[in-house]
Scaffold this motif. Structure first.
Motif, PDB file in Angstrom:
ATOM      1  N   VAL A   1      29.782  15.270  29.785  1.00 48.87           N
ATOM      2  CA  VAL A   1      29.225  14.445  28.722  1.00 48.87           C
ATOM      3  C   VAL A   1      29.398  12.963  29.063  1.00 48.87           C
ATOM      4  O   VAL A   1      28.494  12.158  28.826  1.00 48.87           O
ATOM      5  CB  VAL A   1      29.864  14.791  27.354  1.00 48.87           C
ATOM      6  CG1 VAL A   1      29.449  13.793  26.279  1.00 48.87           C
ATOM      7  CG2 VAL A   1      29.479  16.210  26.945  1.00 48.87           C
TER       8      VAL A   1
ATOM      9  N   GLU B   1      26.373  10.330  29.082  1.00 50.73           N
ATOM     10  CA  GLU B   1      26.376   9.073  28.323  1.00 50.73           C
ATOM     11  C   GLU B   1      26.151   7.878  29.245  1.00 50.73           C
ATOM     12  O   GLU B   1      25.386   6.967  28.917  1.00 50.73           O
ATOM     13  CB  GLU B   1      27.697   8.925  27.568  1.00 50.73           C
ATOM     14  CG  GLU B   1      27.842   9.909  26.427  1.00 50.73           C
ATOM     15  CD  GLU B   1      29.235   9.961  25.817  1.00 50.73           C
ATOM     16  OE1 GLU B   1      29.363  10.541  24.722  1.00 50.73           O
ATOM     17  OE2 GLU B   1      30.197   9.448  26.438  1.00 50.73           O
TER      18      GLU B   1
ATOM     19  N   PRO C   1      29.100  21.684  27.460  1.00 53.07           N
ATOM     20  CA  PRO C   1      29.050  20.503  26.587  1.00 53.07           C
ATOM     21  C   PRO C   1      27.878  19.565  26.911  1.00 53.07           C
ATOM     22  O   PRO C   1      27.358  18.895  26.013  1.00 53.07           O
ATOM     23  CB  PRO C   1      30.392  19.808  26.841  1.00 53.07           C
ATOM     24  CG  PRO C   1      31.299  20.885  27.344  1.00 53.07           C
ATOM     25  CD  PRO C   1      30.411  21.806  28.125  1.00 53.07           C
ATOM     26  N   VAL C   2      27.443  19.529  28.168  1.00 51.92           N
ATOM     27  CA  VAL C   2      26.308  18.671  28.530  1.00 51.92           C
ATOM     28  C   VAL C   2      25.033  19.214  27.891  1.00 51.92           C
ATOM     29  O   VAL C   2      24.203  18.448  27.376  1.00 51.92           O
ATOM     30  CB  VAL C   2      26.147  18.561  30.065  1.00 51.92           C
ATOM     31  CG1 VAL C   2      24.944  17.701  30.427  1.00 51.92           C
ATOM     32  CG2 VAL C   2      27.413  17.979  30.685  1.00 51.92           C
TER      33      VAL C   2
ATOM     34  N   GLU D   1      24.909  20.847  25.128  1.00 49.86           N
ATOM     35  CA  GLU D   1      25.033  20.476  23.711  1.00 49.86           C
ATOM     36  C   GLU D   1      24.641  19.018  23.480  1.00 49.86           C
ATOM     37  O   GLU D   1      23.994  18.685  22.491  1.00 49.86           O
ATOM     38  CB  GLU D   1      26.460  20.717  23.211  1.00 49.86           C
ATOM     39  CG  GLU D   1      26.773  22.160  22.922  1.00 49.86           C
ATOM     40  CD  GLU D   1      25.856  22.776  21.878  1.00 49.86           C
ATOM     41  OE1 GLU D   1      25.570  22.126  20.840  1.00 49.86           O
ATOM     42  OE2 GLU D   1      25.402  23.912  22.110  1.00 49.86           O
ATOM     43  N   PHE D   2      25.047  18.149  24.402  1.00 49.05           N
ATOM     44  CA  PHE D   2      24.722  16.720  24.313  1.00 49.05           C
ATOM     45  C   PHE D   2      23.210  16.530  24.223  1.00 49.05           C
ATOM     46  O   PHE D   2      22.704  15.781  23.385  1.00 49.05           O
ATOM     47  CB  PHE D   2      25.302  16.001  25.542  1.00 49.05           C
ATOM     48  CG  PHE D   2      24.992  14.540  25.623  1.00 49.05           C
ATOM     49  CD1 PHE D   2      25.742  13.608  24.917  1.00 49.05           C
ATOM     50  CD2 PHE D   2      23.948  14.077  26.423  1.00 49.05           C
ATOM     51  CE1 PHE D   2      25.471  12.254  25.005  1.00 49.05           C
ATOM     52  CE2 PHE D   2      23.663  12.725  26.517  1.00 49.05           C
ATOM     53  CZ  PHE D   2      24.421  11.809  25.794  1.00 49.05           C
ATOM     54  N   TYR D   3      22.463  17.222  25.096  1.00 48.71           N
ATOM     55  CA  TYR D   3      21.004  17.083  25.088  1.00 48.71           C
ATOM     56  C   TYR D   3      20.356  17.849  23.936  1.00 48.71           C
ATOM     57  O   TYR D   3      19.297  17.443  23.451  1.00 48.71           O
ATOM     58  CB  TYR D   3      20.418  17.481  26.441  1.00 48.71           C
ATOM     59  CG  TYR D   3      20.700  16.426  27.493  1.00 48.71           C
ATOM     60  CD1 TYR D   3      20.072  15.186  27.450  1.00 48.71           C
ATOM     61  CD2 TYR D   3      21.621  16.656  28.503  1.00 48.71           C
ATOM     62  CE1 TYR D   3      20.349  14.205  28.381  1.00 48.71           C
ATOM     63  CE2 TYR D   3      21.896  15.682  29.450  1.00 48.71           C
ATOM     64  CZ  TYR D   3      21.266  14.455  29.382  1.00 48.71           C
ATOM     65  OH  TYR D   3      21.543  13.485  30.314  1.00 48.71           O
TER      66      TYR D   3
ATOM     67  N   GLN E   1      21.578  17.901  20.962  1.00 46.45           N
ATOM     68  CA  GLN E   1      21.708  16.966  19.842  1.00 46.45           C
ATOM     69  C   GLN E   1      20.632  15.887  19.885  1.00 46.45           C
ATOM     70  O   GLN E   1      20.286  15.307  18.863  1.00 46.45           O
ATOM     71  CB  GLN E   1      23.098  16.338  19.828  1.00 46.45           C
ATOM     72  CG  GLN E   1      24.184  17.314  19.448  1.00 46.45           C
ATOM     73  CD  GLN E   1      25.582  16.744  19.606  1.00 46.45           C
ATOM     74  OE1 GLN E   1      25.768  15.569  19.898  1.00 46.45           O
ATOM     75  NE2 GLN E   1      26.587  17.589  19.404  1.00 46.45           N
ATOM     76  N   GLN E   2      20.093  15.627  21.070  1.00 49.50           N
ATOM     77  CA  GLN E   2      19.012  14.644  21.222  1.00 49.50           C
ATOM     78  C   GLN E   2      17.632  15.307  21.159  1.00 49.50           C
ATOM     79  O   GLN E   2      16.620  14.643  21.374  1.00 49.50           O
ATOM     80  CB  GLN E   2      19.159  13.903  22.555  1.00 49.50           C
ATOM     81  CG  GLN E   2      20.387  13.057  22.679  1.00 49.50           C
ATOM     82  CD  GLN E   2      20.435  12.320  24.015  1.00 49.50           C
ATOM     83  OE1 GLN E   2      19.475  12.266  24.770  1.00 49.50           O
ATOM     84  NE2 GLN E   2      21.580  11.725  24.311  1.00 49.50           N
TER      85      GLN E   2
END
Length: 190
Positions: free
Chosen positions: A91, A95, A156-157, A159-161, A163-164
């Protein structure tokens, strides 16, 4: 500009699909391993810094890798976009990549994850190991560790995308051309 994160475990077919996207869309393929080797071979400041760390058995810090990616982006101003392969893996890297791209007035368009079950991955990697010359493609135990490492660190990566609203998974099993058609439909470009 189409900036695509192509995601998937070792053996998922990222290299094959990247090549097809390059041919169809004219995208520039950014593999962090290739970039590191290239910067070291060229003797750049970042390459020399990375080589020193690697020679000491240390990981290359994210800021050095981001700097190298920045150099590649700057070296290809006319590119219609980029495929990020093998990056971001955390993540923090995602970022940092978002911040870098924002500073260049662009962004990640989409993350496409090639989904392939572990048994198929192991089979593919063992087959690739017969011709690749890579010892990590020929040892089932190492293959399983690589797949586990990927699964545990990169979730988690994704999940990061998610969320976007930039994450899409594609079935990575089947005819190569069908998988490619599915990717092109998702990225809706070129």
């Amino acid at each position: 500009m189409l900036n695509l994160v192509l995601f998937g475990p070792p053996g998922a077919g990222k290299g094959t699909q990247s090549q097809k996207l390059i041919e169809k869309c004219g995208l520039i393929h950014l593999s962090t391993g290739d970039i590191l080797r290239g910067e070291i071979a060229q003797g750049t400041t970042l390459g020399l810094e990375a080589k020193k760390l690697m020679d000491d058995g240390k990981l290359v810090p994210d800021e050095v890798v981001i700097g190298m990616i920045s150099n590649k982006l700057d070296a290809n101003p006319e590119a219609p976009g980029f495929i990020f392969d093998g990056f971001p893996r955390t993540v923090a890297q995602a970022e940092a990549l978002d911040t870098l791209l924002e500073g260049k007035n662009t962004a990640i368009s989409s993350m496409v994850a090639l989904v392939v079950d572990d048994e198929e991955l192991e089979k593919r990697l063992l087959e690739r190991g017969k011709t690749s010359g890579r010892p990590d493609d020929a040892n089932p135990e190492i293959i399983r560790k690589r797949i586990h490492e990927y699964n545990s660190k990169t979730t988690p990566v994704a999940e990061f995308y998610k969320q976007q609203n930039k994450y899409t998974s594609i079935n990575g099993i089947g005819p190569i051309d069908q998988i490619f058609a599915d990717i092109v439909e998702v990225v809706d470009a070129c």
